[in-house]
Design an enzyme around this catalytic site. Structure first.
Site, PDB file in Angstrom:
ATOM      1  N   LYS A   6       0.476  -1.833  -0.423  1.00 59.13           N
ATOM      2  CA  LYS A   6      -0.140   0.335   0.053  1.00 59.13           C
ATOM      3  C   LYS A   6       0.953   1.006   0.059  1.00 59.13           C
ATOM      4  O   LYS A   6       1.722   1.234   0.337  1.00 59.13           O
ATOM      5  CB  LYS A   6      -0.694  -0.214   1.365  1.00 59.13           C
ATOM      6  CG  LYS A   6      -0.164  -0.410   2.568  1.00 59.13           C
ATOM      7  CD  LYS A   6      -0.961  -0.512   3.249  1.00 59.13           C
ATOM      8  CE  LYS A   6       0.171  -0.606   4.827  1.00 59.13           C
ATOM      9  NZ  LYS A   6      -0.613  -0.813   5.887  1.00 59.13           N
ATOM     10  N   ARG A 100      -9.570   0.116  16.172  1.00 60.58           N
ATOM     11  CA  ARG A 100     -10.017   0.734  15.129  1.00 60.58           C
ATOM     12  C   ARG A 100     -11.083   0.159  13.935  1.00 60.58           C
ATOM     13  O   ARG A 100     -12.389   0.602  13.895  1.00 60.58           O
ATOM     14  CB  ARG A 100      -8.507   0.719  14.608  1.00 60.58           C
ATOM     15  CG  ARG A 100      -8.434   2.329  13.519  1.00 60.58           C
ATOM     16  CD  ARG A 100      -6.803   1.622  12.312  1.00 60.58           C
ATOM     17  NE  ARG A 100      -6.833   0.932  12.308  1.00 60.58           N
ATOM     18  CZ  ARG A 100      -4.997   0.664  11.661  1.00 60.58           C
ATOM     19  NH1 ARG A 100      -4.226   2.161  11.806  1.00 60.58           N
ATOM     20  NH2 ARG A 100      -4.775  -0.187  11.431  1.00 60.58           N
ATOM     21  N   TYR A 225      14.110  30.097   7.372  1.00 50.62           N
ATOM     22  CA  TYR A 225      13.444  31.320   6.967  1.00 50.62           C
ATOM     23  C   TYR A 225      13.067  31.477   8.989  1.00 50.62           C
ATOM     24  O   TYR A 225      13.150  30.683   9.218  1.00 50.62           O
ATOM     25  CB  TYR A 225      12.127  30.714   6.866  1.00 50.62           C
ATOM     26  CG  TYR A 225      11.617  30.922   5.549  1.00 50.62           C
ATOM     27  CD1 TYR A 225      10.699  31.873   4.849  1.00 50.62           C
ATOM     28  CD2 TYR A 225      11.303  29.979   4.164  1.00 50.62           C
ATOM     29  CE1 TYR A 225      10.173  31.977   3.622  1.00 50.62           C
ATOM     30  CE2 TYR A 225      11.040  29.947   3.253  1.00 50.62           C
ATOM     31  CZ  TYR A 225      10.611  30.870   2.576  1.00 50.62           C
ATOM     32  OH  TYR A 225      10.371  29.913   1.242  1.00 50.62           O
ATOM     33  N   MET A 273      10.661  24.721   1.182  1.00 52.58           N
ATOM     34  CA  MET A 273       9.800  23.684   0.395  1.00 52.58           C
ATOM     35  C   MET A 273      10.484  22.901  -0.083  1.00 52.58           C
ATOM     36  O   MET A 273      10.574  21.642  -0.673  1.00 52.58           O
ATOM     37  CB  MET A 273       9.232  24.485  -0.069  1.00 52.58           C
ATOM     38  CG  MET A 273       8.294  23.499  -1.572  1.00 52.58           C
ATOM     39  SD  MET A 273       6.986  24.423  -2.354  1.00 52.58           S
ATOM     40  CE  MET A 273       5.291  24.786  -1.715  1.00 52.58           C
TER      41      MET A 273
HETATM   42  C1  LIG Z   1       0.006  -1.792   6.846  1.00 48.81           C
HETATM   43  C2  LIG Z   1      -0.408  -2.742   7.630  1.00 48.81           C
HETATM   44  C3  LIG Z   1      -0.085  -4.019   7.938  1.00 48.81           C
HETATM   45  C4  LIG Z   1       1.952  -3.613   7.305  1.00 48.81           C
HETATM   46  O1  LIG Z   1       2.147  -2.947   8.962  1.00 48.81           O
HETATM   47  P1  LIG Z   1       4.169  -2.737   8.631  1.00 48.81           P
HETATM   48  O2  LIG Z   1       3.767  -2.534  10.111  1.00 48.81           O
HETATM   49  O3  LIG Z   1       3.995  -1.852   7.720  1.00 48.81           O
HETATM   50  O4  LIG Z   1       4.531  -4.318   8.305  1.00 48.81           O
HETATM   51  C5  LIG Z   1      -0.118  -4.616   8.009  1.00 48.81           C
HETATM   52  N1  LIG Z   1      -1.278  -5.426   8.329  1.00 48.81           N
HETATM   53  C6  LIG Z   1      -2.139  -4.703   8.320  1.00 48.81           C
HETATM   54  C7  LIG Z   1      -4.042  -4.766   8.413  1.00 48.81           C
HETATM   55  C8  LIG Z   1      -2.098  -3.391   7.390  1.00 48.81           C
HETATM   56  O5  LIG Z   1      -2.478  -2.200   7.305  1.00 48.81           O
END
Ligand SMILES: *Cc1c(COP(=O)(O)O)cnc(C)c1O
Length: 335
Positions: A6, A100, A225, A273
């Site tokens: 992801k 969550r 800045y 930036m």
């Molecule tokens: C992103 C995610 C992972 C991977 O997590 P890492 O800490 O990067 O290994 C695994 N399971 C779920 C549900 C996630 O959202």
């Protein structure tokens, strides 16, 4: 092993990473990511970690063979109402304590039954949950999550998946049938108290730029800045061409290291930036065009930059922006 790719594979490029990783499956956060992988010809199973966001995504999941998490009764209803050409594989996501996403564990058997009877759902239901505190070496909450997950799924058929990177490295009891590594695949440690090397991981990403100016400043002159940093003496200040517009953290304070000729030089003043400024007092050899490593490169773990900037490695890796040129070099295999 389901590799989490992801967020552009944590900034490494979704398709590029998927092609490079030898994974049994891929895990993504949204359907767009899954479809990008399918369009690129990726054939392994793909799992939507949060399932579908709206019912209209279900036919696309079925058509492109995308597996989905089901974490909410509303998603169960979407499946019961759906008329799909072929069933989708479902992973029942339980809330084992992170609070969550996830179904209440007590509701698991009933929802399991409903999904088993649902024509839109493939028969091989799986079970998953997510750990909130696996990055802590010793944690009663993690033991509690494990216990809750085991109890809720006891006696029910189906593969089980619980561990993220921190679970994989720190909590072997959480491995079950499928692990879901993300961060560790890219060579960063998920623990606050360790670096990649401590976990036998090697960083994949090196983020570097060039020195584009060297300025001789006088004692007392402010830099950048807000004039937050003043030269304690007459000195050379280097300007490197990277800033928060490239994904360098704006909150990195003075003192955050960069690498110049393999040695550290401290950032001074505010991150802008497009640029950062660097104290060159320890680097009389510095010249315009010299390479400045912001993290990676063997010598500067991204975890250190994260710590200095009051954040974690994840958002730094994910945050590299589109204008940064990507260069892929072969990763030497170490036996
Ligand atoms: C992103 C995610 C992972 C991977 O997590 P890492 O800490 O990067 O290994 C695994 N399971 C779920 C549900 C996630 O959202």
């Amino acid at each position: 092993m389901a590799a989490a790719v992801k967020a552009e594979a944590y900034g490494h490029g979704l398709v590029r990473a998927a092609r490079a990783l030898s994974a049994d499956a891929f895990a993504v956060a949204c359907l767009e990511e899954a479809l990008t992988l399918r369009e690129a010809g990726i054939v392994q199973p793909i799992l939507l970690l949060e399932g579908v966001f709206e019912a209209t995504e279900l036919p696309l999941c079925a058509r492109h063979d995308v597996q989905i998490a089901v974490h909410h009764p509303e998603q169960v209803l979407m499946l019961e109402r759906a008329r799909l050409d072929r069933p989708v594989r479902v992973w029942l996501k339980l809330d084992s304590g992170m609070h969550r996403l996830g179904l209440e564990p007590e509701t698991a058997p009933a929802i399991f039954q409903r999904l088993r009877d649902c024509p839109a759902v493939a028969p091989n239901l799986g079970w998953m949950s997510h750990l909130a505190r696996a990055d802590e070496r010793d944690c009663d909450d993690t033991r509690g999550q494990l216990q809750t997950f085991e109890t809720a799924t006891a006696g029910l058929p189906g593969e089980r998946s619980l561990a993220n990177s921190a679970g994989i490295l720190g909590w072997p009891q959480t491995h079950f049938d499928w692990v879901r590594p993300g961060l560790m695949l890219y060579g960063a440690s998920p623990f606050v108290d360790s670096l990649a090397a401590d976990e036998d991981l090697r960083p994949v990403m090196t983020f570097h730029t060039r020195l584009i100016a060297i300025k001789r400043l006088r004692k007392g002159e402010p830099v950048g800045y807000g004039g937050t940093w003043h030269c304690p003496e007459d000195m050379d200040v280097g300007v490197a061409a990277a800033g928060y517009g490239d994904g360098y953290p704006r909150h990195a304070p003075s003192g955050t290291p960069v690498l110049l000729h393999g040695r550290e030089a401290p950032l001074i003043g505010r991150v802008s930036m497009d640029m950062i400024t660097v104290d060159l007092r320890g680097h009389p050899e510095a010249r315009i065009e010299d390479r400045v490593t912001l993290w990676g490169g063997g010598g500067l773990p991204v975890e250190r930059i994260a710590q200095s900037a009051g954040t974690i490695a994840y958002p730094l890796l994910c945050g590299i922006t589109a204008r940064v040129r990507r260069e892929v070099i072969d990763f030497p295999v170490v036996e």
